[in-house]
Design a protein around this motif. Structure first.
Motif, mmCIF file in Angstrom:
data_model
loop_
_atom_site.group_PDB
_atom_site.id
_atom_site.type_symbol
_atom_site.label_atom_id
_atom_site.label_comp_id
_atom_site.label_asym_id
_atom_site.label_seq_id
_atom_site.Cartn_x
_atom_site.Cartn_y
_atom_site.Cartn_z
ATOM 1 N N ARG A 174 13.574 -14.796 26.289
ATOM 2 C CA ARG A 174 12.421 -13.901 26.195
ATOM 3 C C ARG A 174 11.164 -14.479 26.838
ATOM 4 O O ARG A 174 10.195 -13.750 27.073
ATOM 5 N N SER A 175 11.162 -15.779 27.115
ATOM 6 C CA SER A 175 10.026 -16.403 27.791
ATOM 7 C C SER A 175 10.488 -16.880 29.154
ATOM 8 O O SER A 175 11.424 -17.684 29.262
ATOM 9 N N LEU A 176 9.828 -16.376 30.212
ATOM 10 C CA LEU A 176 10.234 -16.689 31.572
ATOM 11 C C LEU A 176 9.033 -17.157 32.381
ATOM 12 O O LEU A 176 7.887 -16.861 32.048
ATOM 13 N N VAL A 177 9.311 -17.885 33.451
ATOM 14 C CA VAL A 177 8.326 -18.202 34.475
ATOM 15 C C VAL A 177 8.820 -17.578 35.771
ATOM 16 O O VAL A 177 10.005 -17.680 36.106
ATOM 17 N N GLU A 178 7.921 -16.912 36.472
ATOM 18 C CA GLU A 178 8.276 -16.294 37.752
ATOM 19 C C GLU A 178 7.860 -17.228 38.888
ATOM 20 O O GLU A 178 6.776 -17.822 38.855
ATOM 21 N N ASN B 195 9.909 -27.486 50.875
ATOM 22 C CA ASN B 195 9.830 -26.317 50.007
ATOM 23 C C ASN B 195 8.467 -26.321 49.333
ATOM 24 O O ASN B 195 8.117 -27.283 48.631
ATOM 25 N N VAL B 196 7.688 -25.294 49.544
ATOM 26 C CA VAL B 196 6.345 -25.172 48.981
ATOM 27 C C VAL B 196 6.328 -23.929 48.099
ATOM 28 O O VAL B 196 6.646 -22.824 48.563
ATOM 29 N N GLY B 197 5.980 -24.102 46.834
ATOM 30 C CA GLY B 197 6.055 -22.953 45.949
ATOM 31 C C GLY B 197 5.225 -23.113 44.702
ATOM 32 O O GLY B 197 4.490 -24.089 44.525
ATOM 33 N N ALA B 198 5.369 -22.156 43.794
ATOM 34 C CA ALA B 198 4.650 -22.174 42.526
ATOM 35 C C ALA B 198 5.388 -21.320 41.517
ATOM 36 O O ALA B 198 6.147 -20.414 41.874
ATOM 37 N N GLY B 199 5.128 -21.627 40.244
ATOM 38 C CA GLY B 199 5.638 -20.819 39.147
ATOM 39 C C GLY B 199 4.498 -20.472 38.215
ATOM 40 O O GLY B 199 3.619 -21.310 37.982
ATOM 41 N N VAL B 200 4.503 -19.250 37.683
ATOM 42 C CA VAL B 200 3.430 -18.792 36.805
ATOM 43 C C VAL B 200 4.005 -17.953 35.668
ATOM 44 O O VAL B 200 5.151 -17.504 35.716
ATOM 45 N N GLU B 201 3.159 -17.730 34.657
ATOM 46 C CA GLU B 201 3.495 -16.792 33.613
ATOM 47 C C GLU B 201 3.714 -15.404 34.215
ATOM 48 O O GLU B 201 3.034 -15.030 35.189
ATOM 49 N N ALA C 125 13.293 -15.995 38.519
ATOM 50 C CA ALA C 125 12.831 -16.305 37.168
ATOM 51 C C ALA C 125 13.484 -17.581 36.658
ATOM 52 O O ALA C 125 14.631 -17.897 37.013
ATOM 53 N N ILE C 126 12.743 -18.305 35.822
ATOM 54 C CA ILE C 126 13.240 -19.503 35.171
ATOM 55 C C ILE C 126 13.008 -19.351 33.672
ATOM 56 O O ILE C 126 11.896 -18.995 33.261
ATOM 57 N N PRO C 127 14.014 -19.611 32.837
ATOM 58 C CA PRO C 127 13.780 -19.532 31.392
ATOM 59 C C PRO C 127 12.842 -20.645 30.943
ATOM 60 O O PRO C 127 12.956 -21.786 31.388
ATOM 61 N N ALA C 128 11.891 -20.306 30.067
ATOM 62 C CA ALA C 128 10.894 -21.287 29.640
ATOM 63 C C ALA C 128 10.692 -21.272 28.131
ATOM 64 O O ALA C 128 9.671 -21.744 27.639
ATOM 65 N N ASN D 211 14.211 -26.850 31.746
ATOM 66 C CA ASN D 211 13.082 -27.486 31.082
ATOM 67 C C ASN D 211 11.880 -26.534 31.082
ATOM 68 O O ASN D 211 11.472 -26.061 32.146
ATOM 69 N N PRO D 212 11.284 -26.219 29.923
ATOM 70 C CA PRO D 212 10.174 -25.264 29.872
ATOM 71 C C PRO D 212 8.921 -25.709 30.613
ATOM 72 O O PRO D 212 8.073 -24.870 30.937
ATOM 73 N N VAL D 213 8.769 -27.016 30.892
ATOM 74 C CA VAL D 213 7.605 -27.517 31.616
ATOM 75 C C VAL D 213 7.894 -27.633 33.105
ATOM 76 O O VAL D 213 7.150 -27.121 33.938
ATOM 77 N N THR D 214 8.952 -28.313 33.466
ATOM 78 C CA THR D 214 9.233 -28.571 34.883
ATOM 79 C C THR D 214 10.039 -27.460 35.547
ATOM 80 O O THR D 214 10.010 -27.320 36.775
ATOM 81 N N GLY D 215 10.787 -26.709 34.767
ATOM 82 C CA GLY D 215 11.683 -25.703 35.327
ATOM 83 C C GLY D 215 12.993 -26.274 35.819
ATOM 84 O O GLY D 215 13.867 -25.533 36.277
ATOM 85 N N ALA D 216 13.170 -27.583 35.741
ATOM 86 C CA ALA D 216 14.394 -28.220 36.234
ATOM 87 C C ALA D 216 15.597 -27.719 35.446
ATOM 88 O O ALA D 216 15.567 -27.681 34.213
ATOM 89 N N GLY D 217 16.665 -27.364 36.169
ATOM 90 C CA GLY D 217 17.820 -26.824 35.461
ATOM 91 C C GLY D 217 19.165 -27.111 36.093
ATOM 92 O O GLY D 217 20.202 -26.810 35.502
#
Length: 354
Positions: free
Chosen positions: A158-162, A200-206, A241-244, A270-276
């Motif tokens: 239910r909590s994701l980072v885009e 690879n240049v990118g970002a993740g946000v709420e 999307a990444i689960p957070a 990982n909810p902080v790094t997004g590593a999966g």
């Protein structure tokens, strides 16, 4: 007509491919499917893995494009704080996924691409997009953060980072992953990950800030161009999307079918790094093992699978989730940004759940 198999793996990323491989090597009849047309395509991650994963999975070495020695963390516009050693590898994710699928096929798994799940019945029968009905004795959900298998057993991320990422030319060799922490990146961070001649240049946000994501990445790209670190040309664009929200309950039953979730479907990023990637490989490997244990009649096999995941990932996921929630509540000042990032001592200090 209904096809009966020992194991149905939904998803053929690292988690599903390893689960299919693990079950097939134990002599089970395995069908694995993926909605993508081919393994790992399109790439939807930053392609970094910790070096330790290479000791467990030979395909890491074969798909490595560059070694990483350090992490450079930028808080707002302050100079970078370097963390070294920070050993890792930048891999070709498409090549990595394809190699894992090849292993599963060689072990005897039937792998089909371009096939998705249309429906999952309460008795565990899965209807595929081509109309085939599959009745598995074990159903493995490795179908990502919005898992259909997880939804069927009431386990939903239910909590994701885009995220959004562009691949651009890298103008000078670089041995670190660069992390950019800023109040202007709500609930996430931006990055530059070098991969030989490209980056690879990118970002993740709420998700509520997804409308700003394209501009966040464009501004970082422009900054790096101005610093003469990368080129202007955009070679590829991806995102996802990444689960957070931390780990879900990774097991259940649908009728007589045992159900296990692995990788992002189990909330193991990982909810902080997004590593999966590493968590996907490890959980998928265990899912294959415990699928066999379940079909051998081993008592509490599903509970043991859950216990294994808890032992491997529980403490780190709870700490990361706490830090993420703290950051979302706090004023996004440099101090709170540092406390919410793994490179800083504050992240590891008291107050985190162990």
């Amino acid at each position: 007509m209904t096809v009966r198999v020992d194991v149905l793996c939904v998803g053929l990323g690292p988690a599903g491919a390893r689960a299919a491989w693990g079950a097939a090597t134990r002599g089970l009849d395995v069908l694995a499917i993926d909605r993508k047309p081919a393994a790992g395509v399109p790439v939807q991650c930053a392609e970094f893995v910790p070096s330790l994963l290479g000791a467990e999975v030979a395909q890491v070495a074969r798909s490595t494009r560059q070694r990483i020695d350090a992490m450079d963390s930028y808080v707002e516009r302050a100079p970078a704080d370097r963390t070294k050693p920070f050993p890792g590898r930048m891999i070709d994710r498409a090549a990595f996924d394809a190699a894992l699928v090849d292993d599963a096929i060689e072990a005897g798994a039937q792998c089909r691409f371009g096939v998705s799940v249309r429906a999952i019945a309460v008795d565990g029968v899965v209807t595929l997009s081509d109309g085939v009905r599959v009745a598995p004795r074990v159903l493995v959900g490795a179908d990502g953060p919005r898992s259909a298998v997880g939804r069927a057993i009431g386990q939903v991320n239910r909590s994701l980072v885009e995220t959004r990422q562009v691949t651009v030319p890298l103008l000078a060799p670089h041995d670190a992953t660069d992390i950019f922490l800023s109040a202007s990146i709500p609930g996430g961070y931006a990055w530059l990950f070098p991969k030989a001649e490209v980056a690879n240049v990118g970002a993740g946000v709420e998700p509520t800030s997804m409308h700003a994501l394209k501009d966040i990445v464009a501004r970082l790209h422009a900054r790096l161009v101005a610093e003469r670190r990368v080129g202007r040309e955009i070679l590829a664009i991806t995102g996802g999307a990444i689960p957070a929200g931390g780990a879900l309950v990774p097991r259940g039953r649908l009728g007589q079918a045992a159900v296990m979730l692995a990788g992002d479907a189990a909330g193991l990023a990982n909810p902080v790094t997004g590593a999966g990637i590493a968590a996907a490989v490890q959980s998928g490997t265990l899912a294959g093992e415990y699928a066999a244990a379940e079909l051998e009649g081993r008592r509490d096999a599903l509970a043991d699978y859950e216990s294994e995941l808890e032992a491997l990932f529980g403490a780190s996921l709870r700490r990361a989730l706490q830090r993420r929630e703290e950051r979302l509540r706090a004023d996004p000042c440099p101090a709170s940004l540092r406390r919410a990032w793994i490179a800083y001592a504050e992240y590891w200090m008291e107050g985190a759940q162990a």
